[in-house]
Enzyme design. Structure first.
Site, PDB file in Angstrom:
ATOM      1  N   SER A 558       0.789  -1.269  -0.024  1.00  0.00           N
ATOM      2  CA  SER A 558      -0.146  -0.486   0.002  1.00  0.00           C
ATOM      3  C   SER A 558       1.045   1.510   0.509  1.00  0.00           C
ATOM      4  CB  SER A 558      -0.946   0.025   0.999  1.00  0.00           C
ATOM      5  OG  SER A 558      -2.086   0.668   0.747  1.00  0.00           O
ATOM      6  N   ASP A 642      -9.031  -5.091  -6.282  1.00  0.00           N
ATOM      7  CA  ASP A 642      -9.045  -4.020  -4.740  1.00  0.00           C
ATOM      8  C   ASP A 642      -9.220  -2.809  -5.354  1.00  0.00           C
ATOM      9  OD1 ASP A 642      -7.163  -2.212  -3.248  1.00  0.00           O
ATOM     10  OD2 ASP A 642      -5.106  -2.629  -3.399  1.00  0.00           O
ATOM     11  N   HIS A 677      -7.475  -5.210  -1.430  1.00  0.00           N
ATOM     12  CA  HIS A 677      -6.258  -4.813  -1.136  1.00  0.00           C
ATOM     13  C   HIS A 677      -5.395  -6.085   0.074  1.00  0.00           C
ATOM     14  CE1 HIS A 677      -4.104  -1.562  -0.628  1.00  0.00           C
ATOM     15  NE2 HIS A 677      -4.304  -0.867   0.233  1.00  0.00           N
TER      16      HIS A 677
END
Length: 706
Positions: A558, A642, A677
């Protein structure tokens, strides 16, 4: 300000070659067409030839994903010890794993995974009776990719509302059950995102969501304004009452909770990931207004408990390391706040349980936990088994015990039972993972960053290894959004440690390890500090003979994926392997997708000013790639569902990396399907991804066999 000119043209095959030692075979990357898309920022044109990959619904994007995955899996399949790593991970993962228990009504609830179950199962039991299955997410879908994403009970425990995530998406469905017989109540709510569920008695609950994009992709489309709704049981979702948000009070993030006694509705509202307004409504008085407590976004504030009209508020107002204050609900403005737990030199997180306050401090990125009465009088210091991370200090007001979890890089997660009156801890559930902590060590060091700032790093490895620069090493970091990286055991990391490898975690600026000042030292025009801190960590490991450039890998996910992307483009010669996961890699357009605009507090945007644009475009990994450069062996990882950091970031970065890279190292992208994610991945997906990561890393460091 911004002109967009789009004209797609096919350029043919983008080729980049590499040769493994003792092999003459070349990787032939997929055909990647290039467009003629150009954006103009403050008079400067910026080419974006891979813009077309942002359209996740397009057939050519889907075809590119398939082709890239084929190339990547073909490469990984030839690594001689890949399957052996996967088998070892399956063996390591195959032990019973429990969550800390919690009481709801007449039952104690907890989750358990038998070992290799794709999703953990929620159990419940009454005192003295055998446990029973309450919810089994493995039955939500045939392939284990639909997960339980949260559950909230009414105060009496008779009703429960739970959220499910399909394929890892942040968009959730909500299902309500009668807990007595597990029968479904009413219709399933859909299109709920970034939301808790706050029950108002047994009549209904509050939840938050966005208007789902009606045009374009529902996974990557921008979600701008959050709305707080009230859902009354037995009514249709389209009849739900809008409580806060929308055109009257547009906010990007809105959360709601109800105090344990049911008296107050608490609303937090924010436009970015840092700072929030605070609102209060007295539900004991029908028709009472929603009262503003804090009317700006400059700081963070959360109501953590109440005693009648006395509110307990966690805040960093005039306290960068946080504190707990009290206020009367009749006069709740900050000017009337009184300190209950004052700010200290250590960063505070606070919770309540059994009518007590628990102060969980970060001391050099490790936990120090103190118990106070509700007036702020110190009662106990919680005795922890070592230097590590303790979490879970929360319980209902009438509880006499609570359960917390302690872990470190060499201490598998263990659940402790804590008696509130005596302050005594005892082991409740010990981890069953096959790992002998006595054979390993974990120590904290401090090193100086480029500007002289002292940065902590924890280094973990097998005892007795030689510091001769030959150890395969993974350096991990994050450095953003006030997130603190604290010691935590990882089953996957056993693979590295068993090979005599080293796992290092640097606590970079931008995180929250030393409070808000540490955070703001790594945002916007200070973001380069984060990358400098990370690069300095790598240089420290090399200088002190933990590893060498040929044995060093960097990893992050991330915002940590951005970190890896920036580090590998700024210092490509310093690392042998780079593993950017679900990364924010296009810093000029991150705010155009899903809730990305909310990250502007940390990043700034290219539209803010010429200075901000110039700063962003310089370090943006997608734009910082240079033709003819030898980059580290790179395995980019992302997932097709995601909708937090959309996969287009990784797609575009990988395409340009394959175009520009020159040298023997492979540069590949691994795209998980039916995943998001990160949260909610099936055990099978996690093991497969971890096996590929370790195999890729160790193989490119020259390892021939385990």
């Amino acid at each position: 300000m911004k002109k967009l000119c789009i004209f797609m043209l096919i350029t043919g095959l983008t080729l980049a070659g590499f040769a493994q030692k003792n092999s003459k075979k070349m990787i032939q990357y997929p055909v990647t067409k290039k467009g003629n898309t150009t954006d103009t920022y403050f008079g400067k044109q910026v080419q974006d030839p891979y813009r077309w990959l942002e359209n996740d619904r397009a057939d050519d994007t889907k075809a590119w994903v398939t082709e890239e995955n084929i190339v990547t899996q073909n490469y990984l399949s030839k690594i001689p010890f890949r399957e052996k790593i996967k088998q070892r991970l399956e063996k390591l993962w195959n032990y019973e794993r429990y969550s800390a228990p919690f009481r709801e009504g007449e039952y104690i609830y907890y989750t358990k995974n038998d070992g290799l179950q794709n999703q953990s199962v929620m159990y419940r039991q009454k005192e003295g009776q055998e446990p029973e299955i309450f919810l089994d997410p493995n039955k939500f879908s045939s392939d284990g990719t639909t997960s339980l994403a949260g559950i909230d009970f009414t105060r009496d425990g008779s009703l429960a509302a739970y959220q499910i995530s399909e394929g890892g998406s942040d968009w959730r469905k909500v299902i309500v059950l009668k807990t007595a017989d597990k029968s479904v109540v009413g219709d399933t709510l859909v299109d709920v995102k970034f939301s808790g569920l706050a029950w108002k008695g047994n009549d209904g609950f509050y939840y938050s969501s966005y208007d789902k994009p009606v045009a374009g992709s529902q996974l990557s489309g921008m979600t701008q304004h959050h709305k707080l709704y009230y859902h009354k049981l037995g009514t249709r979702q389209d009849q739900d009452q809008l409580i806060f948000g929308g055109t009257a009070t547009p906010r990007r993030y809105i959360g709601a909770s109800i105090t344990e006694d049911g008296r107050f509705l608490v609303i937090t509202a924010a436009n970015s990931t840092t700072g929030n307004e605070l609102y209060l409504q007295d539900l004991s008085k029908p028709g009472s207004a929603i009262v503003n407590v804090v009317n700006n976004f400059d700081n963070e504030h959360y109501i953590i408990d109440n005693e009648g009209s006395k509110l307990f508020i966690f805040t960093n107002l005039n306290a960068p390391n946080n504190k707990v204050v009290s206020a009367d609900a009749a006069n709740p403005a900050p000017s009337n706040w009184k300190d209950v737990i004052a700010e200290t030199e250590n960063v505070l997180q606070a919770g309540t349980g059994g009518g007590k306050l628990f102060a969980n401090y970060l001391k050099d990125a490790a936990s120090l936990v103190l118990q106070y009465d509700m007036n702020g009088k110190l009662e106990h210091t919680v005795s922890l088994p070592g230097v590590g991370t303790a979490s879970g200090f929360g319980a209902k007001r009438n509880e006499t015990v609570l359960y917390y979890t302690f872990t470190s890089y060499v201490y598998p997660a263990t659940i402790f039972k804590y008696t509130i009156a005596s302050g005594k801890s005892e082991v409740y559930k010990k981890s069953g993972v096959q790992f002998d902590p006595s054979k390993y060590e974990s120590k904290q060091v401090f090193y100086n960053s480029k500007d002289g700032t002292r940065i902590p790093m924890i280094i973990t490895h097998k005892k007795g290894i030689k510091l001769d620069g030959s150890n395969p090493t993974l350096l991990y970091g994050y450095g953003g959004f006030n997130v603190s990286l604290t010691p935590a055991f990882s089953t996957s990391n056993i693979i590295l440690l068993e090979q005599g490898g080293i796992y290092a975690v640097a606590n970079l600026r931008g995180g929250g390890e030393y409070g808000e000042k540490w955070h703001t030292a790594g945002i916007k025009l200070q973001k380069q500090n984060v990358f400098d801190d990370f690069i300095a960590a790598a240089e420290y490991l090399i200088a002190n003979k933990y590893t060498s450039k040929e044995k060093l890998a960097i990893s992050g996910g991330s915002n940590g994926g951005l970190l890896v992307g920036a580090a590998m483009t700024q210092r490509p010669e310093l690392f042998k392997v780079a593993l950017p996961a679900v990364g924010v890699l296009d810093m000029l357009r991150y705010n155009k997708f899903t809730a990305g605009a909310g990250w502007a507090y940390d990043y700034g945007t290219a539209e803010d000013s010429k200075e901000m644009f110039d700063y962003l475009v310089k370090y943006s990994p997608y734009h910082a790639l240079k033709p003819g450069t030898a980059y580290p062996a790179t395995l980019v990882t992302t997932a097709d569902h995601d909708d937090r950091v959309v996969p287009a970031h990784s797609f575009k970065f990988a395409a340009r990396l394959q175009e520009y890279h020159k040298g023997p190292n492979p540069v590949l992208i691994r795209i998980e399907t039916k995943a998001g994610h990160g949260a909610g991945k099936s055990t099978a997906q996690v093991i497969a991804e971890q096996a590929d990561k370790w195999a890729f890393m160790l193989y490119n460091m020259g390892l021939k066999e385990l």
